[in-house]
Design a protein around this motif. Structure first.
Motif, mmCIF file in Angstrom:
data_model
loop_
_atom_site.group_PDB
_atom_site.id
_atom_site.type_symbol
_atom_site.label_atom_id
_atom_site.label_comp_id
_atom_site.label_asym_id
_atom_site.label_seq_id
_atom_site.Cartn_x
_atom_site.Cartn_y
_atom_site.Cartn_z
ATOM 1 N N THR A 96 0.829 -1.201 0.000
ATOM 2 C CA THR A 96 0.000 0.000 0.000
ATOM 3 C C THR A 96 0.859 1.244 0.000
ATOM 4 O OG1 THR A 96 -0.153 0.295 2.406
ATOM 5 C CG2 THR A 96 -1.699 -1.249 1.394
ATOM 6 N N GLY A 97 0.267 2.333 -0.473
ATOM 7 C CA GLY A 97 0.868 3.640 -0.284
ATOM 8 C C GLY A 97 1.316 4.343 -1.534
ATOM 9 N N LYS A 98 0.753 5.465 -1.763
ATOM 10 C CA LYS A 98 1.350 6.528 -2.548
ATOM 11 C C LYS A 98 1.658 7.607 -1.524
ATOM 12 C CE LYS A 98 0.954 4.808 -6.671
ATOM 13 N NZ LYS A 98 2.140 4.524 -7.500
ATOM 14 N N VAL A 99 2.461 8.591 -1.876
ATOM 15 C CA VAL A 99 2.726 9.646 -0.910
ATOM 16 C C VAL A 99 1.392 10.268 -0.537
ATOM 17 C CG1 VAL A 99 3.868 11.836 -0.479
ATOM 18 C CG2 VAL A 99 5.035 10.058 -1.746
ATOM 19 N N SER A 100 1.035 10.211 0.734
ATOM 20 C CA SER A 100 -0.306 10.548 1.163
ATOM 21 C C SER A 100 -0.583 12.035 1.041
ATOM 22 C CB SER A 100 -0.516 10.114 2.613
ATOM 23 O OG SER A 100 -0.322 8.732 2.741
ATOM 24 N N ASN A 101 -1.817 12.339 0.682
ATOM 25 C CA ASN A 101 -2.265 13.725 0.631
ATOM 26 C C ASN A 101 -3.764 13.745 0.863
ATOM 27 O OD1 ASN A 101 -3.581 13.081 -1.864
ATOM 28 N ND2 ASN A 101 -1.623 13.376 -2.924
ATOM 29 N N GLU A 102 -4.389 14.903 0.710
ATOM 30 C CA GLU A 102 -5.803 15.027 1.017
ATOM 31 C C GLU A 102 -6.694 14.224 0.076
ATOM 32 O OE1 GLU A 102 -7.466 18.874 0.291
ATOM 33 O OE2 GLU A 102 -5.962 19.373 -1.208
ATOM 34 N N PHE A 103 -6.150 13.765 -1.045
ATOM 35 C CA PHE A 103 -6.951 13.032 -2.013
ATOM 36 C C PHE A 103 -6.843 11.528 -1.836
ATOM 37 C CE2 PHE A 103 -5.797 16.978 -4.409
ATOM 38 C CZ PHE A 103 -7.026 17.583 -4.234
ATOM 39 N N GLY A 104 -6.089 11.055 -0.876
ATOM 40 C CA GLY A 104 -5.989 9.618 -0.657
ATOM 41 C C GLY A 104 -4.587 9.114 -0.919
ATOM 42 N N GLY A 105 -4.499 7.843 -1.342
ATOM 43 C CA GLY A 105 -3.198 7.214 -1.508
ATOM 44 C C GLY A 105 -2.577 6.832 -0.184
ATOM 45 N N ILE A 106 -3.418 6.581 0.819
ATOM 46 C CA ILE A 106 -2.928 6.357 2.180
ATOM 47 C C ILE A 106 -2.135 5.048 2.267
ATOM 48 C CG2 ILE A 106 -3.613 6.031 4.585
ATOM 49 C CD1 ILE A 106 -4.090 8.847 3.498
ATOM 50 N N ASN A 107 -1.029 5.093 3.016
ATOM 51 C CA ASN A 107 -0.186 3.928 3.246
ATOM 52 C C ASN A 107 -0.670 3.191 4.496
ATOM 53 O OD1 ASN A 107 1.903 2.122 3.864
ATOM 54 N ND2 ASN A 107 3.467 3.485 3.078
ATOM 55 N N HIS A 108 -1.005 1.911 4.330
ATOM 56 C CA HIS A 108 -1.385 1.071 5.470
ATOM 57 C C HIS A 108 -0.423 -0.112 5.590
ATOM 58 C CE1 HIS A 108 -4.209 0.464 8.648
ATOM 59 N NE2 HIS A 108 -4.613 -0.725 8.232
ATOM 60 N N GLN A 109 0.816 0.116 5.153
ATOM 61 C CA GLN A 109 1.877 -0.873 5.210
ATOM 62 C C GLN A 109 1.530 -2.102 4.374
ATOM 63 O OE1 GLN A 109 4.151 -1.080 8.796
ATOM 64 N NE2 GLN A 109 3.138 0.702 9.656
ATOM 65 N N LEU A 110 1.823 -3.294 4.870
ATOM 66 C CA LEU A 110 1.615 -4.519 4.104
ATOM 67 C C LEU A 110 0.340 -5.206 4.581
ATOM 68 C CD1 LEU A 110 2.921 -6.424 1.967
ATOM 69 C CD2 LEU A 110 4.012 -7.616 3.878
ATOM 70 N N LEU A 111 -0.479 -5.670 3.627
ATOM 71 C CA LEU A 111 -1.710 -6.374 3.953
ATOM 72 C C LEU A 111 -1.577 -7.846 3.598
ATOM 73 C CD1 LEU A 111 -4.313 -3.833 2.510
ATOM 74 C CD2 LEU A 111 -3.380 -3.924 4.824
ATOM 75 N N LYS A 112 -2.279 -8.704 4.372
ATOM 76 C CA LYS A 112 -2.238 -10.146 4.121
ATOM 77 C C LYS A 112 -3.648 -10.717 4.183
ATOM 78 C CE LYS A 112 -0.210 -14.513 5.785
ATOM 79 N NZ LYS A 112 0.687 -15.142 6.787
ATOM 80 N N SER A 113 -3.936 -11.633 3.263
ATOM 81 C CA SER A 113 -5.197 -12.362 3.256
ATOM 82 C C SER A 113 -4.902 -13.844 3.194
ATOM 83 C CB SER A 113 -6.045 -11.951 2.042
ATOM 84 O OG SER A 113 -7.184 -12.793 1.912
ATOM 85 N N ILE A 114 -5.669 -14.641 3.920
ATOM 86 C CA ILE A 114 -5.492 -16.094 3.886
ATOM 87 C C ILE A 114 -6.683 -16.784 3.229
ATOM 88 C CG2 ILE A 114 -3.946 -16.127 5.880
ATOM 89 C CD1 ILE A 114 -6.312 -17.067 7.573
ATOM 90 N N ASP A 115 -7.602 -15.998 2.635
ATOM 91 C CA ASP A 115 -8.788 -16.575 2.005
ATOM 92 C C ASP A 115 -9.027 -15.967 0.625
ATOM 93 O OD1 ASP A 115 -9.594 -14.054 2.800
ATOM 94 O OD2 ASP A 115 -11.127 -14.768 4.198
ATOM 95 N N PHE A 116 -7.963 -15.873 -0.153
ATOM 96 C CA PHE A 116 -7.975 -15.337 -1.506
ATOM 97 C C PHE A 116 -8.632 -13.967 -1.574
ATOM 98 C CE2 PHE A 116 -8.690 -14.961 -6.069
ATOM 99 C CZ PHE A 116 -7.450 -15.372 -6.535
ATOM 100 N N GLY A 117 -8.237 -13.111 -0.648
ATOM 101 C CA GLY A 117 -8.604 -11.707 -0.747
ATOM 102 C C GLY A 117 -9.943 -11.324 -0.185
ATOM 103 N N GLU A 118 -10.651 -12.252 0.467
ATOM 104 C CA GLU A 118 -11.957 -11.896 1.021
ATOM 105 C C GLU A 118 -11.817 -11.042 2.278
ATOM 106 O OE1 GLU A 118 -15.970 -11.690 0.571
ATOM 107 O OE2 GLU A 118 -14.570 -12.733 -0.759
ATOM 108 N N ASN A 119 -10.799 -11.348 3.077
ATOM 109 C CA ASN A 119 -10.526 -10.592 4.300
ATOM 110 C C ASN A 119 -9.038 -10.271 4.359
ATOM 111 O OD1 ASN A 119 -13.224 -10.862 5.950
ATOM 112 N ND2 ASN A 119 -12.772 -12.920 5.173
ATOM 113 N N TRP A 120 -8.727 -9.092 4.892
ATOM 114 C CA TRP A 120 -7.346 -8.622 4.937
ATOM 115 C C TRP A 120 -6.977 -8.153 6.334
ATOM 116 C CZ3 TRP A 120 -4.153 -8.847 0.652
ATOM 117 C CH2 TRP A 120 -4.780 -9.121 -0.568
ATOM 118 N N ASP A 121 -5.732 -8.416 6.708
ATOM 119 C CA ASP A 121 -5.165 -7.915 7.961
ATOM 120 C C ASP A 121 -3.884 -7.158 7.653
ATOM 121 O OD1 ASP A 121 -7.028 -9.031 9.887
ATOM 122 O OD2 ASP A 121 -6.173 -10.994 9.360
ATOM 123 N N ARG A 122 -3.573 -6.211 8.494
ATOM 124 C CA ARG A 122 -2.370 -5.394 8.325
ATOM 125 C C ARG A 122 -1.173 -6.065 8.986
ATOM 126 N NH1 ARG A 122 -1.543 0.973 9.923
ATOM 127 N NH2 ARG A 122 0.590 0.819 10.663
#
Length: 204
Positions: A96-122
């Motif tokens: 995740t992450g573009k350089v964050s600004n008021e329009f979004g692109g927020i960085n939430h570090q690395l995400l992981k899913s164990i059910d083919f993308g249905e649920n994600w954890d940071r």
């Protein structure tokens, strides 16, 4: 988003005048699809990521989509790459992450899913970087999983690569000159793709 059939592309949406940022403001042309992921193990299932609206999933070959990242409660989440564990195709990672600004692109570090993308954890990448600097400035742009050892992860960032040998519990910053032939200032260059060599173990 565009849809292809018989080698022909046509515009599939959204309407040009409906791009809205996380503040509720209409910003034409703000959002774009940063990556699309599919797997031969889940027929009809696709994941599409955006620079401002996280990850969306389709289970009918793209006819309809729903968000799988809104539950993270990160408005303006910017996702840059999605890949799977070669040894467990249902396990996915997303950077995740573009350089964050008021329009979004927020960085939430690395995400992981164990059910083919249905649920994600940071996955928090403790890199001895201050929380504000990491959240606002560190853009994770690519991720790769070692085919011979699923605990080995490599993440590409801005002029940096990050390495974990314990499934993301701890991280180090890989050293080296990633752009040796460049005469330009590469401090703001992102590593957009990373691959493990298919036959030479450990070579990225």
């Amino acid at each position: 988003t565009a849809k292809a059939q018989s080698n022909q592309w046509s515009y599939y949406g959204p309407p040009h005048d409906c791009t809205i940022n996380y503040l509720g403001q209409i910003v034409p042309g703000l959002g774009y699809v940063s990556t699309v992921y599919s797997s031969g193990f889940e027929n009809g299932t696709l994941l599409a990521a955006s620079n401002t609206s996280g990850i969306n999933k389709s289970i009918n070959n793209g006819e309809s989509w729903y968000s799988v990242s809104d539950v993270l409660n990160v408005p303006g989440l910017g996702v840059t790459d999605i890949t799977s564990d070669p040894n467990s195709p249902n396990v996915l990672y997303a950077t995740t992450g573009k350089v964050s600004n008021e329009f979004g692109g927020i960085n939430h570090q690395l995400l992981k899913s164990i059910d083919f993308g249905e649920n994600w954890d940071r996955i928090d990448c403790d890199l001895s970087i201050g929380p504000q600097e990491l959240f606002y400035q560190e853009s994770f742009s690519s991720v790769a999983v070692c085919p011979s050892n699923s605990d080995i992860l490599v993440v590409g960032g801005i002029a940096k690569a990050y390495f974990s040998n314990d499934g993301g519990n701890t991280w180090t910053i890989a050293e080296g000159n990633f752009f040796p032939d460049s005469n330009e200032d590469y401090d703001n260059w992102a590593i957009h793709d990373m691959l493990f060599h298919p036959t030479i173990d450990g070579l990225v």
